[in-house]
Design a protein around this motif. Sequence first.
Motif, mmCIF file in Angstrom:
data_model
loop_
_atom_site.group_PDB
_atom_site.id
_atom_site.type_symbol
_atom_site.label_atom_id
_atom_site.label_comp_id
_atom_site.label_asym_id
_atom_site.label_seq_id
_atom_site.Cartn_x
_atom_site.Cartn_y
_atom_site.Cartn_z
ATOM 1 N N GLY A 117 0.806 -1.209 0.000
ATOM 2 C CA GLY A 117 0.000 0.000 0.000
ATOM 3 C C GLY A 117 0.840 1.259 0.000
ATOM 4 N N LYS A 118 0.141 2.388 -0.023
ATOM 5 C CA LYS A 118 0.783 3.683 -0.227
ATOM 6 C C LYS A 118 1.582 4.180 0.966
ATOM 7 C CE LYS A 118 -3.009 4.968 -3.332
ATOM 8 N NZ LYS A 118 -4.168 5.868 -3.528
ATOM 9 N N LEU A 119 1.211 3.787 2.185
ATOM 10 C CA LEU A 119 1.902 4.320 3.359
ATOM 11 C C LEU A 119 3.359 3.893 3.421
ATOM 12 C CD1 LEU A 119 -0.762 3.956 6.209
ATOM 13 C CD2 LEU A 119 -0.181 6.002 4.883
ATOM 14 N N LEU A 120 3.664 2.716 2.915
ATOM 15 C CA LEU A 120 5.033 2.207 3.002
ATOM 16 C C LEU A 120 6.034 3.119 2.298
ATOM 17 C CD1 LEU A 120 4.278 -1.575 2.361
ATOM 18 C CD2 LEU A 120 5.074 -0.561 4.510
ATOM 19 N N ALA A 121 5.573 3.830 1.263
ATOM 20 C CA ALA A 121 6.471 4.716 0.528
ATOM 21 C C ALA A 121 6.911 5.913 1.359
ATOM 22 C CB ALA A 121 5.781 5.199 -0.760
ATOM 23 N N HIS A 122 6.149 6.239 2.412
ATOM 24 C CA HIS A 122 6.480 7.399 3.250
ATOM 25 C C HIS A 122 7.305 7.022 4.481
ATOM 26 C CE1 HIS A 122 3.760 10.020 0.970
ATOM 27 N NE2 HIS A 122 2.923 8.999 0.945
ATOM 28 N N ALA A 123 7.459 5.730 4.724
ATOM 29 C CA ALA A 123 8.188 5.263 5.910
ATOM 30 C C ALA A 123 9.602 4.849 5.521
ATOM 31 C CB ALA A 123 7.440 4.082 6.530
ATOM 32 N N ILE B 105 0.551 2.749 14.316
ATOM 33 C CA ILE B 105 -0.447 3.810 14.139
ATOM 34 C C ILE B 105 -1.618 3.450 15.038
ATOM 35 C CG2 ILE B 105 -1.975 4.957 12.486
ATOM 36 C CD1 ILE B 105 0.050 4.099 10.286
ATOM 37 N N CYS B 106 -1.921 4.284 16.026
ATOM 38 C CA CYS B 106 -2.791 3.814 17.106
ATOM 39 C C CYS B 106 -3.550 4.960 17.775
ATOM 40 C CB CYS B 106 -1.954 3.079 18.147
ATOM 41 S SG CYS B 106 -0.665 4.109 18.912
ATOM 42 N N GLY B 107 -4.464 4.579 18.686
ATOM 43 C CA GLY B 107 -5.140 5.545 19.549
ATOM 44 C C GLY B 107 -6.595 5.780 19.230
ATOM 45 N N SER B 108 -7.055 5.382 18.033
ATOM 46 C CA SER B 108 -8.435 5.664 17.657
ATOM 47 C C SER B 108 -8.822 4.827 16.446
ATOM 48 C CB SER B 108 -8.607 7.150 17.321
ATOM 49 O OG SER B 108 -9.857 7.389 16.718
ATOM 50 N N LEU B 109 -10.063 4.337 16.448
ATOM 51 C CA LEU B 109 -10.570 3.665 15.254
ATOM 52 C C LEU B 109 -10.715 4.646 14.104
ATOM 53 C CD1 LEU B 109 -13.134 1.244 16.886
ATOM 54 C CD2 LEU B 109 -11.155 0.581 15.516
ATOM 55 N N TYR B 110 -10.947 5.920 14.413
ATOM 56 C CA TYR B 110 -10.970 6.928 13.348
ATOM 57 C C TYR B 110 -9.614 6.987 12.650
ATOM 58 C CZ TYR B 110 -15.388 8.953 15.051
ATOM 59 O OH TYR B 110 -16.685 9.139 15.413
ATOM 60 N N LEU B 111 -8.533 7.003 13.448
ATOM 61 C CA LEU B 111 -7.198 7.073 12.851
ATOM 62 C C LEU B 111 -6.886 5.783 12.100
ATOM 63 C CD1 LEU B 111 -4.593 8.675 12.460
ATOM 64 C CD2 LEU B 111 -3.717 7.628 14.560
ATOM 65 N N ALA B 112 -7.301 4.635 12.645
ATOM 66 C CA ALA B 112 -7.104 3.376 11.928
ATOM 67 C C ALA B 112 -7.800 3.420 10.570
ATOM 68 C CB ALA B 112 -7.642 2.210 12.761
ATOM 69 N N GLY B 113 -9.024 3.968 10.545
ATOM 70 C CA GLY B 113 -9.735 4.119 9.280
ATOM 71 C C GLY B 113 -9.038 5.077 8.339
ATOM 72 N N ASN B 114 -8.545 6.204 8.878
ATOM 73 C CA ASN B 114 -7.769 7.146 8.067
ATOM 74 C C ASN B 114 -6.585 6.444 7.420
ATOM 75 O OD1 ASN B 114 -7.959 10.147 10.235
ATOM 76 N ND2 ASN B 114 -9.528 9.106 9.049
ATOM 77 N N ALA B 115 -5.867 5.641 8.227
ATOM 78 C CA ALA B 115 -4.652 4.989 7.740
ATOM 79 C C ALA B 115 -4.968 3.975 6.644
ATOM 80 C CB ALA B 115 -3.920 4.311 8.904
ATOM 81 N N LEU B 116 -6.013 3.178 6.842
ATOM 82 C CA LEU B 116 -6.366 2.176 5.838
ATOM 83 C C LEU B 116 -6.844 2.847 4.546
ATOM 84 C CD1 LEU B 116 -8.131 -0.473 8.095
ATOM 85 C CD2 LEU B 116 -5.923 -0.710 6.934
ATOM 86 N N ALA B 117 -7.573 3.959 4.687
ATOM 87 C CA ALA B 117 -8.012 4.692 3.495
ATOM 88 C C ALA B 117 -6.811 5.292 2.763
ATOM 89 C CB ALA B 117 -8.999 5.774 3.894
ATOM 90 N N ASP B 118 -5.907 5.944 3.509
ATOM 91 C CA ASP B 118 -4.711 6.546 2.902
ATOM 92 C C ASP B 118 -3.833 5.475 2.247
ATOM 93 O OD1 ASP B 118 -5.591 8.962 3.824
ATOM 94 O OD2 ASP B 118 -4.146 9.109 5.462
ATOM 95 N N ASN B 119 -3.854 4.280 2.817
ATOM 96 C CA ASN B 119 -3.012 3.208 2.300
ATOM 97 C C ASN B 119 -3.633 2.552 1.062
ATOM 98 O OD1 ASN B 119 -0.571 1.644 2.755
ATOM 99 N ND2 ASN B 119 -1.930 -0.090 3.170
ATOM 100 N N GLY B 120 -4.915 2.822 0.826
ATOM 101 C CA GLY B 120 -5.600 2.197 -0.299
ATOM 102 C C GLY B 120 -5.982 0.763 -0.060
ATOM 103 N N THR B 121 -6.127 0.365 1.239
ATOM 104 C CA THR B 121 -6.433 -1.027 1.588
ATOM 105 C C THR B 121 -7.609 -1.079 2.566
ATOM 106 O OG1 THR B 121 -4.736 -0.930 3.321
ATOM 107 C CG2 THR B 121 -4.108 -1.902 1.193
ATOM 108 N N PRO B 122 -8.803 -0.641 2.151
ATOM 109 C CA PRO B 122 -9.963 -0.722 3.050
ATOM 110 C C PRO B 122 -10.337 -2.168 3.332
ATOM 111 C CG PRO B 122 -10.677 -0.197 0.820
ATOM 112 C CD PRO B 122 -9.173 -0.141 0.820
#
Length: 448
Positions: A305-311, A429-446
Motif C-alpha cells: 500500500g501507499k503508506l510504506l512509501a512514506h516510511a 499507528i494507534c489511539g483511535s478507530l478513526y485514525l485506523a480508518g484514516n490509515a487504511l483509506a490513505d493506504n488504499g487497503t480498506p
Amino acid sequence: MTHLSTSRAEQEIERLTALHPKRQDLSLERIKALLDKLGNPERRLPPVIHIAGTNGKGSASAFSRALLEAAGYAVHVHTSPHLVNWHERYRLGVKGERGRYVEDDVLVEVLRRIEKANDGHPIALFEILTAATFVLFAEHPADAVVLEVGLGGRYDATNVIENPAVSVIMPISMDHQAFLGDRVELIAAEKAGILKRGRPAVIGFQEFDAALDVLVSTAERLRCPLWTYGEDYSAHEEYGRMVYQDETGLADLPLPALPGRHQLANAAAAIRAVRAAGFLLSEEVIERAMLSVEWPGRMQRITEGKLLAHAPKGAEIWIDGGHNPGAAEVMAEALAELEERHPRPLYLVTGMINTKDSLNYFRPFEGLAERVFAVPIRGTEAMTDPVVLASSAYDAGLVGQPMGSLIEALEEIRRIASDPDKRPPRILICGSLYLAGNALADNGTPPV
C-alpha cells in the motif's frame, strides 16, 4: 471511519445524521417502537451470538465468524463502528463461503424504508443503523448472526434480542465513563444487561475481580447456563501452539492469526460461545478458523500500500484502533513480545478523540516506544489537538511531538530513522478507530 464519498449509502446516512440526534436514547422504547412498525425483524433472525465488552468484543466477533464459516455455515455479522465505509457494519452470510458486505443499493433501500416507517419521530442514527441490521439479517437467509454491541449493553439498541443463542461478555475496563459509570463494577452491570433469563452466557477473561463478580452474580440470578474463563474453559500457549480446554476436553491448535497473547483468551471465548450457541465444531474446523481469522485495524500489519512509501525502507507498519488504557496494555504487551523475538526501535503515531484517557493510554508504552508523534484525525469533531496529545505523552514519560498529518509523521520517522547501520523501525499507528480508518483509506487497503 473515513467514508467513501461516492457511496449512495454514505450520502443517505449523512442526510439522516443531519435530521436526527447523534446520541442514543438511554432506553429501548424508541428502537422497539420502530422495529414494531417494521414487523419486528429482530424476532425472525437465525441463532444470535450477542457480544459485549470494553475490549476484545471485535476480536470475539471475528473469531466467531471464522469458526462458523470454517464449519460451512452462512453467518451474518454486525460490528460497529466501521473503519472506512458504512457497509462494513453489515456482513451478509454466504453458505460455504466468507460473507460479503451489503451492497450499496440494498443498504440505501433499507435505510429509506426505515425512515418511512419512523415517520419523523425522534430517533438516533445508531438506532436507525441497528434497525437496518435486523431488517437485512431477517430478509437474507443465514445459519447464525454475530451481533456486536455498540455501547454498553443494557440500553444499547442491539439489546432488543429477547432469546439470544448465547450472550458473551468480553474483558471490561474503564471506557465511556460518562455513559456507563466511573467504576468497573458499574460498567460491568451495564454490560451484564445483555444477559437474558435462562439463556447461555459466556464470560471472557476479566482483569478485575469486581467486574467478574458482577457478571457471575447476574448470570446466576438469571439462571443462565454459564461458562467463565479460567474456571470452565481456558487457553494457553505451549511449544508454539494454542491449547484450548473446556468440559469436552483438550484441543491442540495453531496460534491464532491475530497477533498478541491476549488473542488466545479471545479465541477461547469465541470457541466456547459458538459451542454454547449449539453449533458443532470439530478440532479440524477450529484449526482452520485460527489460521484464517482476520480483523482489520486491530494489530494489523501493513505489508503493501501507499503508506510504506512514506516510511523508512524496511520498516514495519502496524495499525491498531484500540483507544483506552486496557487496549493499550495488551498492545504494549504484544509489542514487547515482538521486540523480544525481533528487536526494532518502536515509534507511535497516535491520534485520539477528546473523551479518551490519553495519559493512561500512553503509560504502558513507557520504556518501549522511542517517540510519540501526535497527529490530527479526519472524520470527527472530537479530535484531541496534537499539541495536547503530545503533552500527555510527555506526562506519561515519553517523548511527544505534534505533527500536521499521518503522512508527515511517517516522513519524519523516515528522516530520523534511516541510518543504514540500525534496524529499520517498527511503527504503530494507534489511539483511535478513526485514525485506523484514516490509515487504511490513505493506504488504499480498506477492509473487504
